[in-house]
Scaffold this motif. Structure first.
Motif: not given
Length: 360
Positions: A147-149, A326-332
């Motif tokens: 799901r991440f990919l 998702v982008e604001a979380l940085l880690i992904p």
């Protein structure tokens, strides 16, 4: 016979998606006048499904060409379809065919794609082609990693599609490109073929884009000409796909050298590598300082941290709040950047030390 718009669909082992792609053509607000499916070195039931579509009287006129011994990959399949088309209209495309749409057999077009692309082409007689804005299509995943990919690829495609809305694009999209037939005939007159037939040509769409520019045509992309394409469900498949794209681009740039059509791509790639090295070196040092002193004594890191949260999120605002979160979380994005850095570096290395194998 005169055709306003002809569609070329190269299909190699695409039994899972070819009908969906063809049905998206049948559902266009301005259906094409002719569809040419080139079944390309296939070992599955692609040919059967394409002929089933062609036999339906409710679909646009469709011709299915079986090309089982094609040594030149997608470029060979497309040129085979163009040769058939030229013979069908009397030898030359100019004044016999208006537009030629090239699309992948794993791609689904927006219902107004053809209509919008025709309008864009008509706006400027110097435009040789309009590239699709590609978006990912999938709701299928089996685990959180997959799901991440898939999610990061959706964000990546969406961000690129938004950025491609400008003149003089880097490359026409292989998933969906709408050409002025006169421009393709111009390439045939100039070098004998539209798509360069050589097993080393891994990115026929980019090489053809450069050829169009070199022969005096402009190309563009349009944010409303949308193509939905399949995503890579595993890390191995993703890296294989991106290494092929990146390595093919590097190979093409090395063959072309520094020109007014390649300098921007070369510069962008070099700056990307320099930035990667700088961030790794500087970032490692900052992490050491952060571990030693904490954020309190690092005002620069506070400012950069805020920028890294806000800017990436704003770049994907057209994809909705989930993508922004998702982008604001940085880690992904950082994890995906590591993967992206790997295929970029490995692609450049392979371009210099390995050969491209022929298609058996």
């Amino acid at each position: 016979m005169v055709y306003g718009t002809v569609v070329l669909v190269p299909a190699r082992n695409e039994e899972a998606g070819v009908l969906t792609s063809l049905e998206s053509l049948a559902g266009q607000s301005r259906p094409p006048d002719l569809i040419v499916v080139v079944v390309n070195n296939s070992t599955d039931r692609t040919d059967e499904y394409a002929r089933r579509f062609a036999a339906d009287e409710n679909t646009p006129p469709t011709v299915v060409l079986n090309f089982p011994d094609n040594p030149h990959k997608k470029a060979g399949a497309l040129n085979h379809g163009l040769r058939w088309l030229r013979e069908a209209v009397g030898g030359r495309l100019t004044n016999r065919v208006g537009h030629i749409l090239v699309m992948d057999a794993d791609t689904e077009l927006h219902s107004r794609f053809v209509e919008r692309a025709q309008n864009v082409i008509a706006s400027d007689p110097q435009l040789g082609g309009v590239s699709a804005a590609c978006l990912g299509r999938t709701d299928l995943w089996r685990n959180p990693w997959q799901r991440f990919l898939l999610g990061m690829q959706i964000i990546e495609y969406g961000r690129a599609a938004h950025a491609r809305y400008r003149q003089d694009v880097h490359t026409m999209s292989g998933a969906g490109s709408f050409y002025r037939a006169e421009a393709l005939q111009n390439l045939i007159d100039w070098r004998g073929e539209v798509f360069w037939e050589d097993h080393r040509n891994l990115v026929e769409d980019y090489e053809t884009t450069l050829a169009l520019k070199e022969s005096g045509w402009k190309v563009t992309a349009n944010q409303l000409c949308i193509a939905y394409t399949d995503l890579m469900p595993t890390l191995r498949e993703l890296i294989q796909q991106r290494e092929r794209w990146s390595r093919g681009t590097v190979d093409t740039l090395r063959r072309r050298g520094w020109t007014r059509f390649t300098w921007h791509s070369i510069t962008t790639m070099i700056l990307g590598l320099v930035g990667m090295v700088y961030i790794l070196g500087w970032g490692s040092g900052q992490l050491v300082l952060l571990a030693k002193y904490g954020f309190y004594h690092q005002p620069l890191l506070w400012a950069l941290f805020g920028f890294w949260i806000v800017y990436p999120a704003l770049r994907v605002r057209n994809l909705g709040w989930k993508a922004m979160l998702v982008e604001a979380l940085l880690i992904p994005e950082l994890v995906y950047t590591v993967v992206r850095s790997y295929w970029l570096v490995s692609s450049i290395a392979k371009s210099y030390v390995t050969r491209v194998s022929a298609w058996k």
